[in-house]
Design a protein around this motif. Structure first.
Motif, PDB file in Angstrom:
ATOM      1  N   PHE A 177      30.732 -43.669  14.847  1.00  0.00           N
ATOM      2  CA  PHE A 177      29.326 -43.413  15.190  1.00  0.00           C
ATOM      3  C   PHE A 177      29.182 -43.376  16.701  1.00  0.00           C
ATOM      4  O   PHE A 177      29.358 -44.388  17.378  1.00  0.00           O
ATOM      5  CB  PHE A 177      28.445 -44.507  14.593  1.00  0.00           C
ATOM      6  N   ALA A 178      28.894 -42.196  17.237  1.00  0.00           N
ATOM      7  CA  ALA A 178      28.618 -42.039  18.667  1.00  0.00           C
ATOM      8  C   ALA A 178      27.106 -42.147  18.864  1.00  0.00           C
ATOM      9  O   ALA A 178      26.358 -41.266  18.451  1.00  0.00           O
ATOM     10  CB  ALA A 178      29.137 -40.701  19.175  1.00  0.00           C
ATOM     11  N   THR A 179      26.663 -43.203  19.478  1.00  0.00           N
ATOM     12  CA  THR A 179      25.236 -43.494  19.545  1.00  0.00           C
ATOM     13  C   THR A 179      24.584 -42.823  20.749  1.00  0.00           C
ATOM     14  O   THR A 179      25.192 -42.674  21.810  1.00  0.00           O
ATOM     15  CB  THR A 179      24.976 -45.004  19.641  1.00  0.00           C
ATOM     16  N   TRP A 180      23.327 -42.438  20.547  1.00  0.00           N
ATOM     17  CA  TRP A 180      22.455 -41.974  21.621  1.00  0.00           C
ATOM     18  C   TRP A 180      21.152 -42.744  21.460  1.00  0.00           C
ATOM     19  O   TRP A 180      20.253 -42.336  20.736  1.00  0.00           O
ATOM     20  CB  TRP A 180      22.226 -40.466  21.529  1.00  0.00           C
ATOM     21  N   HIS A 181      21.050 -43.891  22.120  1.00  0.00           N
ATOM     22  CA  HIS A 181      19.957 -44.811  21.816  1.00  0.00           C
ATOM     23  C   HIS A 181      18.587 -44.217  22.114  1.00  0.00           C
ATOM     24  O   HIS A 181      17.608 -44.534  21.422  1.00  0.00           O
ATOM     25  CB  HIS A 181      20.151 -46.146  22.547  1.00  0.00           C
ATOM     26  N   SER A 182      18.484 -43.331  23.118  1.00  0.00           N
ATOM     27  CA  SER A 182      17.161 -42.799  23.453  1.00  0.00           C
ATOM     28  C   SER A 182      16.599 -41.909  22.358  1.00  0.00           C
ATOM     29  O   SER A 182      15.383 -41.690  22.298  1.00  0.00           O
ATOM     30  CB  SER A 182      17.224 -42.040  24.777  1.00  0.00           C
ATOM     31  N   ARG A 183      17.441 -41.372  21.496  1.00  0.00           N
ATOM     32  CA  ARG A 183      16.935 -40.586  20.370  1.00  0.00           C
ATOM     33  C   ARG A 183      16.150 -41.444  19.389  1.00  0.00           C
ATOM     34  O   ARG A 183      15.407 -40.910  18.555  1.00  0.00           O
ATOM     35  CB  ARG A 183      18.089 -39.899  19.637  1.00  0.00           C
ATOM     36  N   TYR A 184      16.326 -42.773  19.485  1.00  0.00           N
ATOM     37  CA  TYR A 184      15.621 -43.679  18.586  1.00  0.00           C
ATOM     38  C   TYR A 184      14.362 -44.249  19.231  1.00  0.00           C
ATOM     39  O   TYR A 184      13.724 -45.130  18.649  1.00  0.00           O
ATOM     40  CB  TYR A 184      16.565 -44.804  18.151  1.00  0.00           C
ATOM     41  N   ALA A 185      13.998 -43.731  20.405  1.00  0.00           N
ATOM     42  CA  ALA A 185      12.699 -44.095  20.979  1.00  0.00           C
ATOM     43  C   ALA A 185      11.600 -43.680  20.003  1.00  0.00           C
ATOM     44  O   ALA A 185      11.715 -42.649  19.315  1.00  0.00           O
ATOM     45  CB  ALA A 185      12.517 -43.412  22.332  1.00  0.00           C
ATOM     46  N   PRO A 186      10.518 -44.429  19.916  1.00  0.00           N
ATOM     47  CA  PRO A 186       9.572 -44.272  18.796  1.00  0.00           C
ATOM     48  C   PRO A 186       8.875 -42.920  18.692  1.00  0.00           C
ATOM     49  O   PRO A 186       8.490 -42.528  17.590  1.00  0.00           O
ATOM     50  CB  PRO A 186       8.562 -45.400  19.023  1.00  0.00           C
ATOM     51  N   GLN A 187       8.696 -42.195  19.807  1.00  0.00           N
ATOM     52  CA  GLN A 187       7.955 -40.939  19.723  1.00  0.00           C
ATOM     53  C   GLN A 187       8.852 -39.695  19.648  1.00  0.00           C
ATOM     54  O   GLN A 187       8.330 -38.577  19.592  1.00  0.00           O
ATOM     55  CB  GLN A 187       7.004 -40.806  20.920  1.00  0.00           C
ATOM     56  N   VAL A 188      10.158 -39.879  19.615  1.00  0.00           N
ATOM     57  CA  VAL A 188      11.046 -38.718  19.584  1.00  0.00           C
ATOM     58  C   VAL A 188      10.897 -37.943  18.276  1.00  0.00           C
ATOM     59  O   VAL A 188      10.719 -36.711  18.272  1.00  0.00           O
ATOM     60  CB  VAL A 188      12.512 -39.141  19.812  1.00  0.00           C
ATOM     61  N   GLU A 189      10.937 -38.609  17.150  1.00  0.00           N
ATOM     62  CA  GLU A 189      10.824 -37.895  15.876  1.00  0.00           C
ATOM     63  C   GLU A 189       9.422 -37.325  15.652  1.00  0.00           C
ATOM     64  O   GLU A 189       9.295 -36.188  15.178  1.00  0.00           O
ATOM     65  CB  GLU A 189      11.245 -38.801  14.714  1.00  0.00           C
ATOM     66  N   PRO A 190       8.336 -38.055  15.994  1.00  0.00           N
ATOM     67  CA  PRO A 190       7.017 -37.405  15.900  1.00  0.00           C
ATOM     68  C   PRO A 190       6.907 -36.171  16.789  1.00  0.00           C
ATOM     69  O   PRO A 190       6.291 -35.172  16.391  1.00  0.00           O
ATOM     70  CB  PRO A 190       6.057 -38.520  16.353  1.00  0.00           C
ATOM     71  N   ALA A 191       7.494 -36.223  17.978  1.00  0.00           N
ATOM     72  CA  ALA A 191       7.455 -35.050  18.855  1.00  0.00           C
ATOM     73  C   ALA A 191       8.251 -33.905  18.260  1.00  0.00           C
ATOM     74  O   ALA A 191       7.837 -32.742  18.317  1.00  0.00           O
ATOM     75  CB  ALA A 191       8.005 -35.415  20.233  1.00  0.00           C
ATOM     76  N   ARG A 192       9.376 -34.219  17.668  1.00  0.00           N
ATOM     77  CA  ARG A 192      10.197 -33.174  17.036  1.00  0.00           C
ATOM     78  C   ARG A 192       9.429 -32.507  15.899  1.00  0.00           C
ATOM     79  O   ARG A 192       9.462 -31.276  15.740  1.00  0.00           O
ATOM     80  CB  ARG A 192      11.509 -33.778  16.528  1.00  0.00           C
ATOM     81  N   ALA A 193       8.720 -33.305  15.106  1.00  0.00           N
ATOM     82  CA  ALA A 193       7.930 -32.750  14.011  1.00  0.00           C
ATOM     83  C   ALA A 193       6.813 -31.853  14.539  1.00  0.00           C
ATOM     84  O   ALA A 193       6.534 -30.787  13.973  1.00  0.00           O
ATOM     85  CB  ALA A 193       7.359 -33.885  13.154  1.00  0.00           C
ATOM     86  N   TRP A 194       6.174 -32.273  15.645  1.00  0.00           N
ATOM     87  CA  TRP A 194       5.093 -31.469  16.221  1.00  0.00           C
ATOM     88  C   TRP A 194       5.618 -30.130  16.730  1.00  0.00           C
ATOM     89  O   TRP A 194       4.948 -29.103  16.617  1.00  0.00           O
ATOM     90  CB  TRP A 194       4.433 -32.247  17.361  1.00  0.00           C
TER      91      TRP A 194
END
Length: 318
Positions: free
Chosen positions: A122-139
């Motif tokens: 597992f190569a982690t990218w911790h900033s992708r788990y910031a809380p607004q990343v997935e809502p922004a992606r959906a928008w």
């Protein structure tokens, strides 16, 4: 499923501030080993994790006979390949702190090794788990992106004080924090982006850059300019901001992805959840026996070095 018996390798600032609290809060893990060259300075950690045994290096741990299922590697990227290769060969699943290595091919070699040994990587990218990343992606899914602007400015003396590895080859310099921004934008923009120009500012006494300006273009169905500014000498208030223009308005992620604004109006604010998200993801991957290694952010950083016009600037001292 019984708890994953995990060893944490490297006990620097990021491990103490983020990894250990996330592990303490997740019942999927049993932290049974702590590995650090300065382990004599880390004795206090055993108070919070009384079952954890202390080791000065990974080889000592692997030779001890202690039964471990997985290792989480938080040592500098220059040594990460060798550590991960030894852990995989010993039958452990492996979680890599970002960046996953000091180059692309060394991580690709780990991918092949994990496949051969039937282990999870597992190569982690911790900033992708910031809380607004997935809502922004959906928008953004229903929008056509027209422009991307990133401003990532922080103080190296605050976040990496006296950590000389960041200035050594493979340490990435300002791309150590900057790759967090690259990890977010490559998650938000599935069609991606590419660089056309880069300027890298190297202190006269250092081997990695302290600032960078990147230019490029959006790819796929998106069309428009890309501007990325990275600065490691920002004093006072730090800023980690991403602005994306679309055919239906503008979205901004600020504070590293914890706040979201649409057309200047604040939509959401949330607390930090990055490392709990990483360990939840690793537990899921281990249960499914599936690896997750995305090298896109590292490839963009590598492109910046390939394209980069080198400019020498004032010497840097702590």
């Amino acid at each position: 499923m019984p708890p994953i018996k995990l060893a944490l390798v490297g006990l620097g600032k990021i491990a103490r501030d983020q990894h250990l609290p996330a592990l303490a809060a997740n019942p999927d893990y049993q932290l049974i080993a702590l590995v650090s060259r300065s382990i004599h300075e880390q004795q206090a950690l055993t108070v919070a994790f009384p079952e954890a045994k202390l080791f000065t290096d990974l080889d000592q741990l692997l030779a001890s006979g202690l039964e471990i299922d997985a290792v989480s590697l938080c040592a500098p990227p220059q040594v990460r390949h060798a550590q991960a290769a030894r852990a995989l060969a010993a039958g452990c699943d492996v979680m890599l702190e970002k960046p996953p290595g000091s180059g692309i091919n060394d991580v690709q070699a780990l991918i092949h090794q994990a496949e051969r040994h039937g282990r999870v990587l597992f190569a982690t990218w911790h900033s992708r788990y910031a809380p607004q990343v997935e809502p922004a992606r959906a928008w953004l899914e229903s929008k056509r992106v027209t422009a991307l602007k990133v401003s990532w400015r922080e103080d190296v003396r605050h976040w990496h004080f006296n950590q000389e590895w960041v200035w050594q080859p493979g340490g990435l310099g300002v791309f150590d924090p900057g790759i967090n921004a690259l990890s977010i934008v490559t998650r938000l923009l599935p069609d991606g982006l590419y660089l056309t120009k880069a300027r890298l500012d190297f202190p006269s006494n250092r081997q990695t850059p302290i600032a960078a300006r990147l230019e490029g273009a959006l790819a796929g169905r998106a069309s428009g300019p890309v501007e990325i500014e990275l600065d490691w000498l920002k004093t006072g208030e730090q800023s980690w901001d991403i602005e994306i223009g679309t055919d239906q308005g503008r979205i901004e992620l600020t504070h590293g992805g914890s706040r979201m604004l649409i057309d200047g109006e604040q939509i959401a604010v949330a607390g930090e959840q990055e490392y709990p998200g990483l360990y939840a993801r690793f537990s899921e991957l281990v249960a499914r026996r599936k690896s997750d290694v995305d090298l896109t952010p590292l490839a963009l950083a590598a492109d910046a070095f390939l394209l980069g016009e080198r400019r020498e600037v004032d010497a840097f001292e702590w």
